[in-house]
Design a protein around this motif. Structure first.
Motif, PDB file in Angstrom:
ATOM      1  N   GLN A  61       9.892  -4.991  -1.175  1.00 36.98           N
ATOM      2  CA  GLN A  61       8.705  -4.427  -1.812  1.00 36.98           C
ATOM      3  C   GLN A  61       8.547  -4.965  -3.232  1.00 36.98           C
ATOM      4  N   LEU A  62       9.648  -5.078  -3.938  1.00 39.14           N
ATOM      5  CA  LEU A  62       9.593  -5.579  -5.313  1.00 39.14           C
ATOM      6  C   LEU A  62       9.195  -7.050  -5.349  1.00 39.14           C
ATOM      7  N   LEU A  63       9.687  -7.830  -4.408  1.00 37.89           N
ATOM      8  CA  LEU A  63       9.372  -9.257  -4.390  1.00 37.89           C
ATOM      9  C   LEU A  63       7.928  -9.516  -3.966  1.00 37.89           C
ATOM     10  N   LEU A  64       7.431  -8.739  -3.020  1.00 40.08           N
ATOM     11  CA  LEU A  64       6.082  -8.965  -2.496  1.00 40.08           C
ATOM     12  C   LEU A  64       4.998  -8.324  -3.348  1.00 40.08           C
ATOM     13  N   GLY A  65       5.387  -7.296  -4.121  1.00 36.01           N
ATOM     14  CA  GLY A  65       4.399  -6.635  -4.964  1.00 36.01           C
ATOM     15  C   GLY A  65       3.805  -5.404  -4.311  1.00 36.01           C
ATOM     16  N   PRO A  66       3.059  -4.628  -5.073  1.00 35.77           N
ATOM     17  CA  PRO A  66       2.529  -3.358  -4.542  1.00 35.77           C
ATOM     18  C   PRO A  66       1.460  -3.536  -3.463  1.00 35.77           C
ATOM     19  N   GLU A  67       0.869  -4.717  -3.349  1.00 34.83           N
ATOM     20  CA  GLU A  67      -0.192  -4.938  -2.373  1.00 34.83           C
ATOM     21  C   GLU A  67       0.332  -5.311  -0.995  1.00 34.83           C
ATOM     22  N   ALA A  68       1.658  -5.447  -0.852  1.00 37.09           N
ATOM     23  CA  ALA A  68       2.230  -5.875   0.427  1.00 37.09           C
ATOM     24  C   ALA A  68       2.074  -4.797   1.483  1.00 37.09           C
ATOM     25  N   THR A  69       1.839  -5.223   2.717  1.00 38.49           N
ATOM     26  CA  THR A  69       1.709  -4.296   3.842  1.00 38.49           C
ATOM     27  C   THR A  69       3.088  -3.967   4.393  1.00 38.49           C
ATOM     28  N   PRO A  70       3.213  -2.852   5.117  1.00 39.77           N
ATOM     29  CA  PRO A  70       4.511  -2.519   5.736  1.00 39.77           C
ATOM     30  C   PRO A  70       5.019  -3.616   6.661  1.00 39.77           C
ATOM     31  N   GLU A  71       4.110  -4.323   7.355  1.00 39.00           N
ATOM     32  CA  GLU A  71       4.537  -5.398   8.245  1.00 39.00           C
ATOM     33  C   GLU A  71       5.148  -6.553   7.451  1.00 39.00           C
ATOM     34  N   GLN A  72       4.548  -6.883   6.326  1.00 40.17           N
ATOM     35  CA  GLN A  72       5.098  -7.953   5.498  1.00 40.17           C
ATOM     36  C   GLN A  72       6.451  -7.571   4.923  1.00 40.17           C
ATOM     37  N   ILE A  73       6.592  -6.325   4.497  1.00 38.71           N
ATOM     38  CA  ILE A  73       7.877  -5.851   3.951  1.00 38.71           C
ATOM     39  C   ILE A  73       8.957  -5.895   5.017  1.00 38.71           C
ATOM     40  N   ALA A  74       8.614  -5.433   6.237  1.00 40.44           N
ATOM     41  CA  ALA A  74       9.591  -5.442   7.331  1.00 40.44           C
ATOM     42  C   ALA A  74       9.995  -6.861   7.696  1.00 40.44           C
ATOM     43  N   ALA A  75       9.021  -7.788   7.699  1.00 44.19           N
ATOM     44  CA  ALA A  75       9.336  -9.176   8.029  1.00 44.19           C
ATOM     45  C   ALA A  75      10.253  -9.803   6.989  1.00 44.19           C
ATOM     46  N   LEU A  76      10.009  -9.522   5.690  1.00 45.49           N
ATOM     47  CA  LEU A  76      10.865 -10.081   4.647  1.00 45.49           C
ATOM     48  C   LEU A  76      12.259  -9.464   4.687  1.00 45.49           C
ATOM     49  N   ASN A  77      12.354  -8.169   4.947  1.00 45.48           N
ATOM     50  CA  ASN A  77      13.664  -7.532   5.087  1.00 45.48           C
ATOM     51  C   ASN A  77      14.459  -8.159   6.223  1.00 45.48           C
ATOM     52  N   GLN A  78      13.775  -8.465   7.333  1.00 46.65           N
ATOM     53  CA  GLN A  78      14.445  -9.104   8.450  1.00 46.65           C
ATOM     54  C   GLN A  78      14.867 -10.524   8.096  1.00 46.65           C
ATOM     55  N   GLN A  79      14.021 -11.226   7.371  1.00 47.28           N
ATOM     56  CA  GLN A  79      14.342 -12.588   6.966  1.00 47.28           C
ATOM     57  C   GLN A  79      15.554 -12.630   6.044  1.00 47.28           C
ATOM     58  N   MET A  80      15.671 -11.653   5.129  1.00 52.04           N
ATOM     59  CA  MET A  80      16.800 -11.614   4.199  1.00 52.04           C
ATOM     60  C   MET A  80      18.016 -10.911   4.789  1.00 52.04           C
ATOM     61  N   GLY A  81      17.884 -10.347   5.991  1.00 55.31           N
ATOM     62  CA  GLY A  81      19.002  -9.668   6.616  1.00 55.31           C
ATOM     63  C   GLY A  81      19.248  -8.268   6.108  1.00 55.31           C
ATOM     64  N   LEU A  82      18.269  -7.698   5.382  1.00 53.26           N
ATOM     65  CA  LEU A  82      18.451  -6.364   4.826  1.00 53.26           C
ATOM     66  C   LEU A  82      18.184  -5.253   5.835  1.00 53.26           C
ATOM     67  N   ASP A  83      17.722  -5.618   7.030  1.00 56.14           N
ATOM     68  CA  ASP A  83      17.482  -4.601   8.053  1.00 56.14           C
ATOM     69  C   ASP A  83      18.740  -4.273   8.843  1.00 56.14           C
ATOM     70  N   ARG A  84      19.802  -5.023   8.618  1.00 53.51           N
ATOM     71  CA  ARG A  84      21.055  -4.769   9.336  1.00 53.51           C
ATOM     72  C   ARG A  84      21.835  -3.639   8.670  1.00 53.51           C
ATOM     73  N   PRO A  85      22.766  -3.001   9.410  1.00 50.63           N
ATOM     74  CA  PRO A  85      23.586  -1.939   8.814  1.00 50.63           C
ATOM     75  C   PRO A  85      24.390  -2.457   7.626  1.00 50.63           C
ATOM     76  N   ALA A  86      24.660  -1.548   6.689  1.00 46.63           N
ATOM     77  CA  ALA A  86      25.358  -1.942   5.460  1.00 46.63           C
ATOM     78  C   ALA A  86      26.750  -2.484   5.748  1.00 46.63           C
ATOM     79  N   VAL A  87      27.441  -1.899   6.725  1.00 40.51           N
ATOM     80  CA  VAL A  87      28.799  -2.365   7.041  1.00 40.51           C
ATOM     81  C   VAL A  87      28.769  -3.803   7.535  1.00 40.51           C
ATOM     82  N   VAL A  88      27.800  -4.120   8.396  1.00 37.37           N
ATOM     83  CA  VAL A  88      27.688  -5.482   8.925  1.00 37.37           C
ATOM     84  C   VAL A  88      27.383  -6.464   7.795  1.00 37.37           C
ATOM     85  N   ARG A  89      26.474  -6.075   6.895  1.00 35.59           N
ATOM     86  CA  ARG A  89      26.137  -6.951   5.777  1.00 35.59           C
ATOM     87  C   ARG A  89      27.330  -7.183   4.864  1.00 35.59           C
ATOM     88  N   TYR A  90      28.137  -6.145   4.630  1.00 35.63           N
ATOM     89  CA  TYR A  90      29.306  -6.311   3.778  1.00 35.63           C
ATOM     90  C   TYR A  90      30.347  -7.221   4.426  1.00 35.63           C
TER      91      TYR A  90
END
Length: 342
Positions: A61-90
């Motif tokens: 959300q911070l990278l895309l700005g306040p005008e970003a849609t939920p779909e864009q935020i979800a896609a970027l989170n998936q691209q950066m791997g932030l949608d995975r569980p915290a344990v897996v990411r660690y």
């Protein structure tokens, strides 16, 4: 069956000596400290990752700005791997860190390791210069003050020490900028000149930030060393014996009292390294130095958790290495010191 005629007999309860270089007390010390450092650094990384996971806010959300849609935020989170569980990411991060890969920045997408090299060089030079200034001034001032306690020089040094300890380094940094950069124009207020462009210009750009870190440490080291020297000179039998042998006052001070006081000073310097690292985070921001402290603050503001994790782990490794170096310096100053196997 008892031992053969050609087999060495070991006394019952006698300690078994390690063969080869492992018998060195210094090497055993280094090995024990390194084994202890592993769970410490691992614990720091786990705690940092857990705290960062609890911080509110969305990096996408911070990278895309306040005008970003939920779909864009979800896609970027998936691209950066932030949608995975915290344990897996660690665990993924830890697997890369073991091989020297600290991940890619969430903001720039660049490998964190590549940027850390140049940033560490700037911060390392800043800390090293601050150490040289603080110790280079504190030791002679403390020796002169302890040579004649309660005289004018001693009282002035104590007054300066108390004043410096009462002044926060970021306040001192602003005062230094106001006096030496704005009014006198003797030093630059912000900016950094790399060492490749000349040693003089490099030190000129680092002098004020290094002084802002060094002055409180100079005050603390001066007061600590002066007090310990006075106690040595007026309360130890070996000092009385040295004086009875006709050894001069300065020789007694330097060869006997200062040598013993140096152990306490080394301990304090090693413990102060963590304080210095914390000071660089603020000082680098004030003077716009491209060090690891400024990198950490920028990563916190942009919620770049990968960079924050890497910076904190590097700080932990540096602190552990400083404690190890402190222990080794004891053996260098006094070879009679033996480190057991405990």
């Amino acid at each position: 069956m008892g031992p053969g005629l050609d087999e060495p007999v070991t006394a019952i309860g006698a300690p078994r000596r390690l063969p080869g270089p492992l018998a060195s007390p210094a090497l055993r010390l280094v090995t024990r400290r390194l084994l202890t450092a592993v769970p410490i650094v691992l614990g720091v990384s786990v705690l940092t990752f857990a705290v960062l996971s609890l911080i509110p806010g969305d990096t996408a959300q911070l990278l895309l700005g306040p005008e970003a849609t939920p779909e864009q935020i979800a896609a970027l989170n998936q691209q950066m791997g932030l949608d995975r569980p915290a344990v897996v990411r660690y665990l993924d991060w830890l697997g890369g860190a073991v091989t020297g890969d600290l991940g890619n920045s969430l903001v720039s997408g660049q490998p964190v390791t590549d940027e850390l090299g140049s940033r560490l060089a700037v911060s390392g030079e800043l800390v090293g210069l601050a150490f040289v200034l603080s110790l280079g001034l504190a030791i002679p001032v403390a020796l002169i003050a302890a040579r004649r306690p309660n005289r004018l020089t001693d009282r002035v040094s104590m007054l300066v020490s108390i004043t410096g300890l009462s002044l926060a380094n970021y306040v001192l940094a602003l005062l230094l900028v106001l006096v030496f950069a704005v009014q006198l124009a003797a030093f630059p207020a912000i900016g950094f000149v790399p060492l490749e462009q000349g040693l003089g210009a490099n030190l000129h750009s680092l002098f004020l930030p290094a002084l802002a870190i060094a002055f409180p440490l100079f005050c603390f080291y001066t007061r600590f060393l002066r007090g310990d020297l006075v106690d040595q000179l007026h309360g130890e039998d070996y000092i009385t014996t040295a004086r009875a042998k006709g050894i001069g006052p300065w020789q007694v001070l330097l060869r006997h009292a200062f040598r013993n006081s140096a152990f306490g000073l080394i301990t304090v310097v090693g413990l102060n390294l963590g304080t210095m690292i914390g000071a660089t985070v603020i000082i680098e921001q004030i003077f716009a130095l491209p060090g690891i402290g400024q990198m950490l603050l920028s990563a916190i503001n942009s919620r770049d958790f990968v960079v924050v994790q890497a910076c904190v782990v590097v700080f932990a490794v540096v602190a552990v290495a400083a404690n190890l170096l402190t222990d080794l310096l004891y053996a260098v100053l006094d070879p009679r010191i033996r480190y057991g196997d405990g």
